[in-house]
Design an enzyme around this catalytic site. Structure first.
Site, mmCIF file in Angstrom:
data_model
loop_
_atom_site.group_PDB
_atom_site.id
_atom_site.type_symbol
_atom_site.label_atom_id
_atom_site.label_comp_id
_atom_site.label_asym_id
_atom_site.label_seq_id
_atom_site.Cartn_x
_atom_site.Cartn_y
_atom_site.Cartn_z
ATOM 1 N N HIS A 127 37.997 43.424 37.036
ATOM 2 C CA HIS A 127 38.216 43.928 35.727
ATOM 3 C C HIS A 127 36.583 43.352 35.336
ATOM 4 O O HIS A 127 35.974 42.777 34.928
ATOM 5 C CB HIS A 127 39.069 42.413 35.033
ATOM 6 C CG HIS A 127 39.905 42.360 35.429
ATOM 7 N ND1 HIS A 127 41.224 43.279 35.612
ATOM 8 C CD2 HIS A 127 40.351 41.117 35.657
ATOM 9 C CE1 HIS A 127 42.049 42.283 35.496
ATOM 10 N NE2 HIS A 127 41.611 40.873 36.056
ATOM 11 N N GLU A 144 39.446 36.102 31.720
ATOM 12 C CA GLU A 144 40.209 35.409 31.490
ATOM 13 C C GLU A 144 40.328 33.809 31.742
ATOM 14 O O GLU A 144 39.420 33.780 32.488
ATOM 15 C CB GLU A 144 41.587 36.395 32.422
ATOM 16 C CG GLU A 144 41.344 35.758 34.134
ATOM 17 C CD GLU A 144 42.382 37.184 34.230
ATOM 18 O OE1 GLU A 144 42.862 38.123 34.052
ATOM 19 O OE2 GLU A 144 42.787 36.646 35.795
ATOM 20 N N HIS A 201 38.788 38.632 42.143
ATOM 21 C CA HIS A 201 39.929 36.982 42.373
ATOM 22 C C HIS A 201 41.105 37.805 42.400
ATOM 23 O O HIS A 201 41.568 39.145 42.607
ATOM 24 C CB HIS A 201 39.673 37.020 40.795
ATOM 25 C CG HIS A 201 40.218 37.392 39.919
ATOM 26 N ND1 HIS A 201 39.423 38.545 39.059
ATOM 27 C CD2 HIS A 201 41.621 38.072 39.258
ATOM 28 C CE1 HIS A 201 40.142 39.574 38.817
ATOM 29 N NE2 HIS A 201 41.440 38.848 38.385
ATOM 30 N N ARG A 221 41.274 47.773 41.616
ATOM 31 C CA ARG A 221 41.886 46.976 43.415
ATOM 32 C C ARG A 221 40.847 46.721 43.888
ATOM 33 O O ARG A 221 40.584 48.249 44.138
ATOM 34 C CB ARG A 221 43.499 47.156 43.556
ATOM 35 C CG ARG A 221 44.513 47.127 42.673
ATOM 36 C CD ARG A 221 45.735 47.129 43.462
ATOM 37 N NE ARG A 221 46.885 47.688 42.638
ATOM 38 C CZ ARG A 221 47.016 48.841 41.691
ATOM 39 N NH1 ARG A 221 47.418 49.792 42.356
ATOM 40 N NH2 ARG A 221 48.668 48.803 41.029
#
Length: 357
Positions: A127, A144, A201, A221
């Site tokens: 991200h 996150e 991740h 991705r």
């Protein structure tokens, strides 16, 4: 470059048109109270079926995510009951910003809370941070944290990489050798994994987590296990944008492997027992408590901002001057900033995350 992965976040059941005819309430006459929201179930290729009973979802589709508190337009929360029933979270914070938004780093509600069920491996992804996301995507970045609810006995996640540089990364993509460059990290239930923007991740099959993240829906991705969708097409990758945002700094722990953003000594952080402080970062703070018996008085996490309670197990009650409500596994509750003290009552091994910003 391909566009970012803005996956179709659609409820698997009939969409609730909550924004029509929202009644205006008299601010001066309202006793502001905690609010529960209806979960937004999101079908995913890699999703599962185990959590459907938690959230009352009846569909044959595999559900990968349940957005239980969201002010993002791609999956907006709707109040389930009480004086604000039928209002979206966006409408609630717009009408009563000092009560349900407070001092927010975004002009909307800044956090998005999900329960995630992975019956297959998720794509290997990254991200962006706020600066890149705002410049390129018109959205915010995404840092996150995962609280691991369930995983296999030998559970792992992908966390970090061995690319020496952007050129090394691109060579691995071209040669189909991305998998060789991934770093794997063991996990267990009750563990927290902190995932700053820029960290490569992936959650893997058999893992169920609660995810707390910045309000954002931008994912790049890098690798998707050579999967194809129902029409036989591979999902798009975002190789160039991922190259822009991946952390390649060998001296930065987040580039390779990142310890939990945990404080092992909760008392050192000024958090009264039985709370444990799990994460402190610029975007949110996460505390954890598991109650076997009794009643727990709580002071709000940050003056002027709301608390969020996420019930991960058991059942109990939330009590405040003038009211109370039941809470059970799967419930997420937004508490008004005006409620500086409240009480949590255990009925049956209540386990909670408390989040604030």
């Amino acid at each position: 470059m391909r566009a970012a992965a803005r996956e179709d976040v659609r409820p698997s059941r009939t969409r609730i048109l909550a924004g029509e005819g929202v009644r205006q309430l008299d601010h001066a006459r309202i006793d502001f109270e905690p609010v529960k929201f209806q979960p937004v179930p999101v079908a995913r290729l890699w999703g599962g079926h185990r959590l459907k009973s938690w959230f009352g979802v009846d569909t044959d589709e595999p559900i990968g995510e349940y957005w239980v508190l969201s002010g993002h337009p791609n999956g907006m929360s709707v109040a389930a009951s009480g004086p604000f029933a039928g209002m979206t979270l966006a409408e609630l914070v717009e009408q009563y910003p000092s009560v349900y938004l407070g001092h927010s780093p975004q002009p909307r509600f800044p956090l998005l809370i999900k329960f995630i069920e992975a019956s297959q491996d998720l794509s290997v992804q990254v991200h962006p941070d706020d600066a890149y996301a705002q410049r390129v995507e018109g959205d915010f970045g995404k840092t996150e944290a995962w609280y691991i609810l369930e995983c296999p006995p030998d559970g792992r996640v992908i966390y970090g990489h061995q690319f020496r540089s952007q050129a090394d990364y691109r060579e691995a993509v071209e040669a189909g050798r991305v998998q060789e460059k991934l770093r794997w990290r063991p996990i267990q239930p009750g563990q927290v994994v902190f995932v700053p923007a820029g960290t490569l991740h992936a959650l893997l099959a058999g893992t169920i987590v609660v995810e707390v993240q910045q309000t954002s829906d931008v994912t790049y991705r890098v690798y998707d296990w050579d999967r194809v969708d129902a029409n036989g097409n591979p999902r798009p990758l975002h190789v160039d944008k991922a190259a822009d945002v991946l952390n390649f700094d060998p001296d930065d722990p987040a580039a390779q492997t990142h310890p939990e953003a945990a404080n092992p000594d909760a008392s050192a952080a000024g958090v009264p027992a039985p709370w444990r402080r799990l994460v402190t970062c610029p975007y949110f703070t996460m505390d954890h408590v598991h109650l076997d018996t009794g009643t727990l008085p709580v002071e709000s996490g940050r003056a002027g901002n709301p608390d969020i309670l996420i019930a991960m197990g058991g059942s109990g009650r939330l009590s405040w001057p003038g009211g109370d409500m039941s809470i059970r596994r799967g419930d997420t509750v937004l508490l008004p900033a005006t409620l500086t003290q409240y009480t949590v009552v255990n009925d049956d091994r209540l386990e909670l995350l408390r989040v604030f910003y």
